[in-house]
Design a protein around this motif. Structure first.
Motif, PDB file in Angstrom:
ATOM      1  N   ALA A 290       0.954  -1.174  -0.059  1.00 55.20           N
ATOM      2  CA  ALA A 290       0.038   0.132   0.064  1.00 55.20           C
ATOM      3  C   ALA A 290       0.762   1.286   0.006  1.00 55.20           C
ATOM      4  CB  ALA A 290      -1.051   0.026   1.266  1.00 55.20           C
ATOM      5  N   VAL A 291       1.889   1.200   0.768  1.00 53.31           N
ATOM      6  CA  VAL A 291       2.774   2.304   0.840  1.00 53.31           C
ATOM      7  C   VAL A 291       3.555   2.705  -0.330  1.00 53.31           C
ATOM      8  CG1 VAL A 291       4.962   3.045   1.910  1.00 53.31           C
ATOM      9  CG2 VAL A 291       3.344   2.035   3.571  1.00 53.31           C
ATOM     10  N   ALA A 292       4.051   1.577  -1.171  1.00 54.53           N
ATOM     11  CA  ALA A 292       4.506   1.698  -2.504  1.00 54.53           C
ATOM     12  C   ALA A 292       3.616   2.274  -3.517  1.00 54.53           C
ATOM     13  CB  ALA A 292       5.041   0.335  -2.971  1.00 54.53           C
ATOM     14  N   GLN A 293       2.258   1.734  -3.632  1.00 57.18           N
ATOM     15  CA  GLN A 293       1.087   2.338  -4.344  1.00 57.18           C
ATOM     16  C   GLN A 293       0.907   3.703  -4.159  1.00 57.18           C
ATOM     17  OE1 GLN A 293      -1.936  -0.294  -5.001  1.00 57.18           O
ATOM     18  NE2 GLN A 293      -3.228   1.290  -5.974  1.00 57.18           N
ATOM     19  N   LEU A 294       0.854   4.058  -2.933  1.00 58.66           N
ATOM     20  CA  LEU A 294       0.601   5.447  -2.566  1.00 58.66           C
ATOM     21  C   LEU A 294       1.787   6.423  -3.034  1.00 58.66           C
ATOM     22  CD1 LEU A 294      -0.830   5.523   0.900  1.00 58.66           C
ATOM     23  CD2 LEU A 294      -2.036   5.545  -1.320  1.00 58.66           C
ATOM     24  N   ALA A 295       2.998   5.847  -2.960  1.00 61.33           N
ATOM     25  CA  ALA A 295       4.181   6.857  -3.366  1.00 61.33           C
ATOM     26  C   ALA A 295       4.297   6.979  -4.761  1.00 61.33           C
ATOM     27  CB  ALA A 295       5.656   6.066  -2.870  1.00 61.33           C
ATOM     28  N   GLN A 296       3.479   6.007  -5.624  1.00 64.10           N
ATOM     29  CA  GLN A 296       3.304   6.253  -7.180  1.00 64.10           C
ATOM     30  C   GLN A 296       2.151   7.140  -7.500  1.00 64.10           C
ATOM     31  OE1 GLN A 296       3.781   2.511  -9.139  1.00 64.10           O
ATOM     32  NE2 GLN A 296       2.652   3.210 -10.921  1.00 64.10           N
ATOM     33  N   ASP A 297       0.892   6.675  -6.803  1.00 62.56           N
ATOM     34  CA  ASP A 297      -0.459   7.248  -7.351  1.00 62.56           C
ATOM     35  C   ASP A 297      -0.837   8.302  -6.379  1.00 62.56           C
ATOM     36  OD1 ASP A 297      -0.153   5.267  -9.385  1.00 62.56           O
ATOM     37  OD2 ASP A 297      -1.158   3.835  -8.390  1.00 62.56           O
ATOM     38  N   GLY A 298      -0.356   8.450  -5.259  1.00 64.48           N
ATOM     39  CA  GLY A 298      -0.818   9.221  -4.440  1.00 64.48           C
ATOM     40  C   GLY A 298      -2.290   8.749  -3.580  1.00 64.48           C
ATOM     41  N   GLY A 299      -2.991   9.440  -2.875  1.00 60.52           N
ATOM     42  CA  GLY A 299      -4.335   8.933  -2.243  1.00 60.52           C
ATOM     43  C   GLY A 299      -4.214   8.359  -0.852  1.00 60.52           C
ATOM     44  N   ARG A 300      -5.145   7.653  -0.454  1.00 66.38           N
ATOM     45  CA  ARG A 300      -5.118   6.930   0.929  1.00 66.38           C
ATOM     46  C   ARG A 300      -5.228   5.730   0.587  1.00 66.38           C
ATOM     47  NH1 ARG A 300      -8.591  11.270   0.132  1.00 66.38           N
ATOM     48  NH2 ARG A 300     -10.422   9.930   0.292  1.00 66.38           N
ATOM     49  N   ALA A 301      -4.954   4.998   1.979  1.00 71.15           N
ATOM     50  CA  ALA A 301      -4.999   3.566   1.955  1.00 71.15           C
ATOM     51  C   ALA A 301      -4.888   3.084   3.566  1.00 71.15           C
ATOM     52  CB  ALA A 301      -3.888   2.782   1.426  1.00 71.15           C
ATOM     53  N   VAL A 302      -5.489   1.923   3.505  1.00 65.90           N
ATOM     54  CA  VAL A 302      -5.252   1.199   4.793  1.00 65.90           C
ATOM     55  C   VAL A 302      -6.269   1.749   6.224  1.00 65.90           C
ATOM     56  CG1 VAL A 302      -3.750   0.483   7.093  1.00 65.90           C
ATOM     57  CG2 VAL A 302      -2.656   0.901   4.653  1.00 65.90           C
ATOM     58  N   SER A 303      -7.135   0.664   6.602  1.00 64.59           N
ATOM     59  CA  SER A 303      -8.001   0.728   7.508  1.00 64.59           C
ATOM     60  C   SER A 303      -7.280   1.180   8.906  1.00 64.59           C
ATOM     61  CB  SER A 303      -8.984  -0.536   7.963  1.00 64.59           C
ATOM     62  OG  SER A 303      -9.580  -0.298   9.007  1.00 64.59           O
ATOM     63  N   PRO A 304      -7.836   2.331   9.585  1.00 65.97           N
ATOM     64  CA  PRO A 304      -7.087   2.617  10.899  1.00 65.97           C
ATOM     65  C   PRO A 304      -7.208   1.770  12.012  1.00 65.97           C
ATOM     66  CG  PRO A 304      -8.410   4.525  10.034  1.00 65.97           C
ATOM     67  CD  PRO A 304      -8.787   3.252   9.123  1.00 65.97           C
ATOM     68  N   ARG A 305      -8.606   0.686  11.979  1.00 65.87           N
ATOM     69  CA  ARG A 305      -8.736  -0.240  12.926  1.00 65.87           C
ATOM     70  C   ARG A 305      -8.014  -1.426  12.415  1.00 65.87           C
ATOM     71  NH1 ARG A 305     -12.405   1.466  16.294  1.00 65.87           N
ATOM     72  NH2 ARG A 305     -14.066   2.850  15.261  1.00 65.87           N
ATOM     73  N   GLN A 306      -7.690  -1.815  11.140  1.00 69.81           N
ATOM     74  CA  GLN A 306      -6.637  -2.776  10.898  1.00 69.81           C
ATOM     75  C   GLN A 306      -5.414  -2.601  11.441  1.00 69.81           C
ATOM     76  OE1 GLN A 306      -6.997  -4.267   7.090  1.00 69.81           O
ATOM     77  NE2 GLN A 306      -9.105  -4.289   7.174  1.00 69.81           N
ATOM     78  N   ALA A 307      -4.816  -1.262  11.225  1.00 67.82           N
ATOM     79  CA  ALA A 307      -3.463  -0.674  11.623  1.00 67.82           C
ATOM     80  C   ALA A 307      -3.633  -0.985  13.061  1.00 67.82           C
ATOM     81  CB  ALA A 307      -3.445   0.661  11.168  1.00 67.82           C
ATOM     82  N   ALA A 308      -4.468  -0.471  13.906  1.00 75.03           N
ATOM     83  CA  ALA A 308      -4.723  -0.595  15.334  1.00 75.03           C
ATOM     84  C   ALA A 308      -4.555  -1.971  15.840  1.00 75.03           C
ATOM     85  CB  ALA A 308      -5.767   0.168  15.910  1.00 75.03           C
ATOM     86  N   ALA A 309      -5.226  -2.790  14.946  1.00 76.01           N
ATOM     87  CA  ALA A 309      -5.272  -4.364  15.555  1.00 76.01           C
ATOM     88  C   ALA A 309      -3.759  -4.984  15.331  1.00 76.01           C
ATOM     89  CB  ALA A 309      -6.178  -4.992  14.798  1.00 76.01           C
ATOM     90  N   TYR A 310      -3.063  -4.343  14.427  1.00 76.09           N
ATOM     91  CA  TYR A 310      -1.579  -4.886  14.143  1.00 76.09           C
ATOM     92  C   TYR A 310      -0.583  -4.151  14.858  1.00 76.09           C
ATOM     93  CZ  TYR A 310       2.657  -6.347  11.922  1.00 76.09           C
ATOM     94  OH  TYR A 310       4.042  -6.836  11.696  1.00 76.09           O
ATOM     95  N   PHE A 311      -0.568  -2.967  14.928  1.00 77.49           N
ATOM     96  CA  PHE A 311       0.537  -2.135  15.660  1.00 77.49           C
ATOM     97  C   PHE A 311       0.332  -2.156  17.299  1.00 77.49           C
ATOM     98  CE2 PHE A 311       0.962  -0.483  11.208  1.00 77.49           C
ATOM     99  CZ  PHE A 311       2.296  -1.033  11.197  1.00 77.49           C
ATOM    100  N   GLY A 312      -1.049  -2.311  17.614  1.00 74.23           N
ATOM    101  CA  GLY A 312      -1.678  -2.443  18.856  1.00 74.23           C
ATOM    102  C   GLY A 312      -0.971  -1.170  19.815  1.00 74.23           C
TER     103      GLY A 312
END
Length: 301
Positions: free
Chosen positions: A64-86
């Motif tokens: 997702a980070v690589a795609q954003l670097a190329q295309d711009g925009g937004r990505a990743v659910s905040p709650r999924q990020a919270a579930a992983y990074f805790g």
């Protein structure tokens, strides 16, 4: 890419944040339904992010980070990020260091956009970081910190009272305040909340929901579902690494500042791609590992 609700697309079909225009370009009512419904938020709050985070999250995050670097925009659910990074997304900070806010909605050539469902953002925030002091909600809570039970003497109360009399009632917390009783209930709720915060400080949300003394909380001022899906004070990391308020907790943050508290719990809800790329380069790590290392360093500081 990690599943999330799709961002709006520009005229060329690519995800875009676009240039910022005056909110008068679009009619105000069109912003009311940008945020997901409270039931949808509650369901995701319960279990969906944890399930999604089980499946190769770091690899999907890095893509997702690589795609954003190329295309711009937004990505990743905040709650999924919270579930992983805790717990690394949760910090205790001096609330006085939060001087700006990143609104969860903005308008561009394609209309209104809601960014509260994204954890990563590659857009230009330069014109989207107003001062907290410009927020009506912030000003009214700071005022109630001074007036407390004498809230009827405050300027914001008198302004809302005049609007009710003119047939143009204010909307607060998603509800129309069209009677004096509702207006009093609204201000009394926050006077109670401020009194409680002064006694106990601001508790992390999982403890705050179980607290036995959180004020009268009249239902005319706030619904059950709003309380249920409420989270810690949200913050975002801008491209320079600065924390700015984002999404929930505006009233609690304003109360903390108005009361002069020196420590509040916050949750990192969004990070700017520019800051994350700088961390990746500095640490020579892929995106997910660079973010984990940077968050651990912030937490230790």
């Amino acid at each position: 890419m990690i599943p999330s609700s799709p961002p709006r697309s520009g005229k060329d079909g690519r995800q875009t944040t676009g240039s910022v225009l005056s909110p008068s370009v679009a009619s105000a009512p069109s912003t009311r339904h940008l945020r997901p419904g409270l039931v949808a938020q509650a369901l995701e709050h319960l279990f969906l992010p944890s399930i999604a985070a089980w499946f190769a999250f770091p690899q999907r995050f890095d893509r997702a980070v690589a795609q954003l670097a190329q295309d711009g925009g937004r990505a990743v659910s905040p709650r999924q990020a919270a579930a992983y990074f805790g717990g690394s997304l949760f910090l205790e900070i001096d609330p006085r260091n939060l001087t700006h806010r990143l609104d969860e909605k903005y308008v561009d050539d394609d209309g209104w956009h809601w960014i509260g469902e994204s954890f990563l953002d590659a857009g230009d925030w330069q014109d989207r970081l107003p001062l907290l002091q410009r927020s009506p909600a912030h000003r009214e809570i700071v005022e109630i910190c001074r007036t407390r039970e004498n809230f009827r003497d405050g300027g914001r109360y008198r302004t809302y009272l005049r609007q009710i009399g003119d047939g143009k009632p204010p909307r607060r917390n998603g509800q129309t305040i069209d009677t004096v009783d509702k207006l009093d209930a609204y201000f009394r709720y926050y006077a109670d909340l401020i009194d409680n915060i002064e006694r106990t400080g601001i508790l992390p949300r999982n403890r705050f929901q179980r607290a036995t003394n959180t004020g009268r909380q009249p239902r005319r001022a706030r619904s059950f579902w709003q309380d249920f899906v409420e989270r810690d004070i949200g913050v975002a990391i801008d491209k320079d690494g600065r924390l700015v308020r984002h999404t929930s907790g505006k009233h609690r943050l304003a109360a903390a500042i108005g009361l002069g508290l020196d420590k509040v719990p916050v949750e990192i809800r969004m990070v700017h791609l520019g800051w994350l790329q700088a961390e990746m380069q500095k640490r020579r790590l892929p995106a997910s590992k660079a973010l984990a290392a940077a968050l651990a360093e912030r937490g230790a500081g």
